[in-house]
Design a protein around this motif. Structure first.
Motif, PDB file in Angstrom:
ATOM      1  N   GLY A 183       0.942  -1.181  -0.061  1.00  0.00           N
ATOM      2  CA  GLY A 183      -0.176   0.206   0.069  1.00  0.00           C
ATOM      3  C   GLY A 183       0.893   1.267   0.018  1.00  0.00           C
ATOM      4  O   GLY A 183       2.055   1.180  -0.419  1.00  0.00           O
ATOM      5  N   VAL A 184       0.265   2.284   0.470  1.00  0.00           N
ATOM      6  CA  VAL A 184       0.869   3.469   0.368  1.00  0.00           C
ATOM      7  C   VAL A 184       2.161   3.747   1.370  1.00  0.00           C
ATOM      8  O   VAL A 184       2.999   4.153   1.171  1.00  0.00           O
ATOM      9  N   SER A 185       1.896   2.954   2.443  1.00  0.00           N
ATOM     10  CA  SER A 185       2.924   2.901   3.540  1.00  0.00           C
ATOM     11  C   SER A 185       4.343   2.360   2.812  1.00  0.00           C
ATOM     12  O   SER A 185       5.394   2.741   3.465  1.00  0.00           O
ATOM     13  N   ASP A 186       4.155   1.678   1.523  1.00  0.00           N
ATOM     14  CA  ASP A 186       5.385   1.068   0.996  1.00  0.00           C
ATOM     15  C   ASP A 186       6.142   2.042  -0.039  1.00  0.00           C
ATOM     16  O   ASP A 186       7.031   1.637  -0.590  1.00  0.00           O
ATOM     17  N   LEU A 187       5.509   3.282  -0.085  1.00  0.00           N
ATOM     18  CA  LEU A 187       6.036   4.128  -1.179  1.00  0.00           C
ATOM     19  C   LEU A 187       7.533   4.388  -0.875  1.00  0.00           C
ATOM     20  O   LEU A 187       8.120   4.768  -1.896  1.00  0.00           O
ATOM     21  N   THR A 188       7.960   4.428   0.555  1.00  0.00           N
ATOM     22  CA  THR A 188       9.439   4.542   0.454  1.00  0.00           C
ATOM     23  C   THR A 188      10.278   3.544   0.147  1.00  0.00           C
ATOM     24  O   THR A 188      11.293   3.874  -0.495  1.00  0.00           O
ATOM     25  N   LEU A 189       9.754   2.321   0.191  1.00  0.00           N
ATOM     26  CA  LEU A 189      10.439   1.257  -0.436  1.00  0.00           C
ATOM     27  C   LEU A 189      10.484   1.261  -2.030  1.00  0.00           C
ATOM     28  O   LEU A 189      11.512   1.044  -2.597  1.00  0.00           O
ATOM     29  N   ILE A 190       9.259   1.560  -2.427  1.00  0.00           N
ATOM     30  CA  ILE A 190       9.245   1.810  -3.987  1.00  0.00           C
ATOM     31  C   ILE A 190      10.337   3.147  -4.525  1.00  0.00           C
ATOM     32  O   ILE A 190      11.001   2.923  -5.449  1.00  0.00           O
ATOM     33  N   LEU A 191      10.269   3.954  -3.418  1.00  0.00           N
ATOM     34  CA  LEU A 191      11.153   5.191  -3.921  1.00  0.00           C
ATOM     35  C   LEU A 191      12.759   4.882  -4.012  1.00  0.00           C
ATOM     36  O   LEU A 191      13.454   5.162  -4.730  1.00  0.00           O
ATOM     37  N   ASN A 192      12.991   4.120  -3.030  1.00  0.00           N
ATOM     38  CA  ASN A 192      14.284   3.626  -2.696  1.00  0.00           C
ATOM     39  C   ASN A 192      14.673   2.522  -3.910  1.00  0.00           C
ATOM     40  O   ASN A 192      15.786   2.600  -4.473  1.00  0.00           O
ATOM     41  N   GLN A 193      13.876   1.786  -4.393  1.00  0.00           N
ATOM     42  CA  GLN A 193      14.316   0.943  -5.458  1.00  0.00           C
ATOM     43  C   GLN A 193      14.010   1.294  -7.012  1.00  0.00           C
ATOM     44  O   GLN A 193      15.001   0.971  -7.695  1.00  0.00           O
ATOM     45  N   PHE A 194      13.028   2.077  -7.102  1.00  0.00           N
ATOM     46  CA  PHE A 194      12.374   2.507  -8.464  1.00  0.00           C
ATOM     47  C   PHE A 194      12.638   4.142  -8.822  1.00  0.00           C
ATOM     48  O   PHE A 194      12.357   4.720  -9.928  1.00  0.00           O
ATOM     49  N   GLY A 195      12.758   4.864  -7.758  1.00  0.00           N
ATOM     50  CA  GLY A 195      12.837   6.122  -7.921  1.00  0.00           C
ATOM     51  C   GLY A 195      11.631   6.990  -7.870  1.00  0.00           C
ATOM     52  O   GLY A 195      10.462   6.253  -7.971  1.00  0.00           O
ATOM     53  N   VAL A 196      11.452   8.213  -8.496  1.00  0.00           N
ATOM     54  CA  VAL A 196      10.362   9.049  -8.545  1.00  0.00           C
ATOM     55  C   VAL A 196       9.240   8.254  -9.464  1.00  0.00           C
ATOM     56  O   VAL A 196       8.016   8.439  -9.327  1.00  0.00           O
TER      57      VAL A 196
END
Length: 503
Positions: A183-196
């Motif tokens: 979910g949205v709480s995982d946006l930090t993980l996505i940002l670290n892995q795939f960027g903006v």
């Protein structure tokens, strides 16, 4: 006389404000005072209560529910489609004046007076035709859905532009350090892995996932007011869950609204009446509509939707070209009206199903009419009056931005010559776009998202070809009519009063 009006259209962008301007000009020309409340995408430009109280009559030029309608109770009312506010403003003013003159002196609410040949489109209208009310309910759902399309679709398109087409497969169901994105709480993980790009895709996909629930919820809201919202949204969520898509959302919203309308009409004891709106109606309506969607309606619609998607994906080149021709002509048929919206919604449904060709054809065909008319005003300016030439100046940008409504001032003035010309060019553009196998990952944006278009050079060729066909056709047809003097003040003030001038 002192008059007030409300204008509103499904998208809340072009028609809403064009109708307001046309009605204001027509009232001024007739010697009356008119103040207009636009209920557009930016919200309500609310009229002063004192202005409403002093008004002799009200005009509703709206294709969707008129919000806070009870403010106008007791006033003689003329109800029309928003297009009539653009095409026939003088007639609506005359009808409002006549309704005010015939209204009883008592302060009891006066009945609404439909314009000739017009079906009222607001939810509260008594005596409206069934087809008119159905159209109003559906257009209300579409009007609330479109901002989600714009926000989510453009974010997804930008994510593809920045991160490449593989960004979707990476983010959807991807893992990072053994953790599955949820979910949205995982946006930090996505940002670290795939960027903006990954974050933009996730946010955009979340917004896009709300299209069907919002569509269904506000169809039910238009039918049954606030009590219809909860079962309508749930019906839309279930339609998405079982794969029934847009069609399932439409049916679910109508079903939810109908069930709530039956529940609110029940004669219940006073002790129960107090909890009906907040407990019983949402509970019972959500349970019933949910059961019907899961057991009766959802699966057949999902099967039909999957079958149609498979058929579209399996079409040969010749059938694809025919499909492009048809959706292209639909985009120009009413320049932002219901037929145009059907074609656009079909493009959205195809885009969400992974078919990118149809969305490209729809967007290209929708860009063609305003640009073609802008070109025609430059090539043969004497065929157009001052107001039309000024509209042509704005039509360049409107067309490039995929706002088909930029062609409306021309079509309103001369529909017999303009609309067939625009349909011809848009049909050519749609067919060529499909023939060139052009694709679009963006649901909107026009020329500004050309970076997200597959085969962009051929795509531009398709658009230019359609522009050429439409511009040549409209110039040829208008050359057979008597020229309108450029200083014609009446024509500029009330374009709908000009009929087609015979050769």
């Amino acid at each position: 006389m002192k008059l007030v009006a409300v204008t509103s259209c499904p998208t809340g962008i072009a028609h809403t404000y064009m109708a307001a301007e046309a009605l204001s000009e027509a009232a001024k020309a007739a010697g009356h005072e008119l103040e207009v409340e636009t209920q557009g995408s930016a919200g309500l430009d609310r009229l002063d209560p004192a202005t409403i109280a002093a008004a002799d009559a009200v005009i509703f030029a709206a294709d969707v529910e008129v919000r806070e309608r009870d403010r106008f109770d007791g006033k003689p009312t003329v109800v029309a489609k928003v297009k009539d506010g653009i095409n026939r403003p003088a007639e609506l003013i005359e009808r409002a004046v006549a309704a005010a003159a015939e209204a009883p002196a008592a302060s009891t609410p006066a009945a609404a007076v439909p314009a000739a040949g017009v079906s009222p489109a607001t939810k509260a209208e008594e005596g409206a035709s069934w087809a008119g009310r159905l159209r109003g309910w559906l257009m209300t759902g579409v009007s609330y859905m479109i901002p989600f399309v714009a926000a989510g679709g453009i974010l997804i398109a930008l994510a593809f532009l920045i991160g490449g087409p593989e960004i979707a497969s990476k983010v959807n169901g991807g893992t990072f350090d053994g953790h599955t994105y949820k979910g949205v709480s995982d946006l930090t993980l996505i940002l670290n892995q795939f960027g903006v790009a990954g974050v933009m895709f996730k946010i955009g996909a979340t917004s896009f996932s709300m299209l069907v629930p919002i569509l269904a919820g506000f169809i039910a809201y238009a039918m049954a007011d606030r009590p219809g919202l909860v079962p309508g949204v749930v019906a839309g969520l279930l339609a998405s869950a079982v794969g029934a898509g847009f069609l399932g959302g439409l049916i679910g919203g109508l079903l939810a609204g109908a069930i709530v309308l039956q529940l609110v009409r029940l004669d219940v004891p006073r002790a129960i009446a107090g909890v009906m709106p907040v407990v019983i109606i949402p509970l019972v309506s959500t349970l019933v509509v949910g059961f019907v969607m899961l057991v009766v309606v959802g699966k057949p619609i999902a099967s039909a939707t999957n079958g149609m998607t498979g058929w579209l994906n399996g079409l040969g080149d010749s059938n694809k070209i025919l499909l492009g021709l048809i959706v292209g002509a639909m985009m120009a048929f009413d320049l932002g009206g219901p037929v145009n919206k059907v074609a656009y919604t079909f493009g959205l449904a195809s885009l969400s199903a992974g078919n990118l060709n149809i969305m490209a054809a729809v967007m290209a065909a929708g860009m063609t009419p305003p640009i073609a008319l802008a070109l025609a005003t430059v090539v043969r300016p004497k065929l157009f009056n001052d107001a039309e030439r000024k509209a042509g100046e704005a039509a360049w940008l409107l067309g490039a931005s995929f706002i088909t409504e930029g062609a409306i001032p021309f079509a309103a003035a001369d529909p017999v010559r303009v609309i067939p010309s625009m349909m011809a060019g848009s049909a050519v553009t749609g067919a060529l776009s499909m023939a060139f196998d052009a694709t679009s990952r963006a649901p909107h944006g026009g020329i500004w998202v050309v970076g997200l278009i597959g085969h962009p050079l051929l795509y531009l060729v398709a658009i230019l070809a359609g522009i050429g066909v439409s511009a040549a056709s409209v110039v040829a047809l208008k050359s057979r009519r008597i020229l309108v003097p450029s200083g014609d003040a009446v024509a500029a003030a009330a374009p709908s009063s000009r009929g087609v001038v015979a050769a």
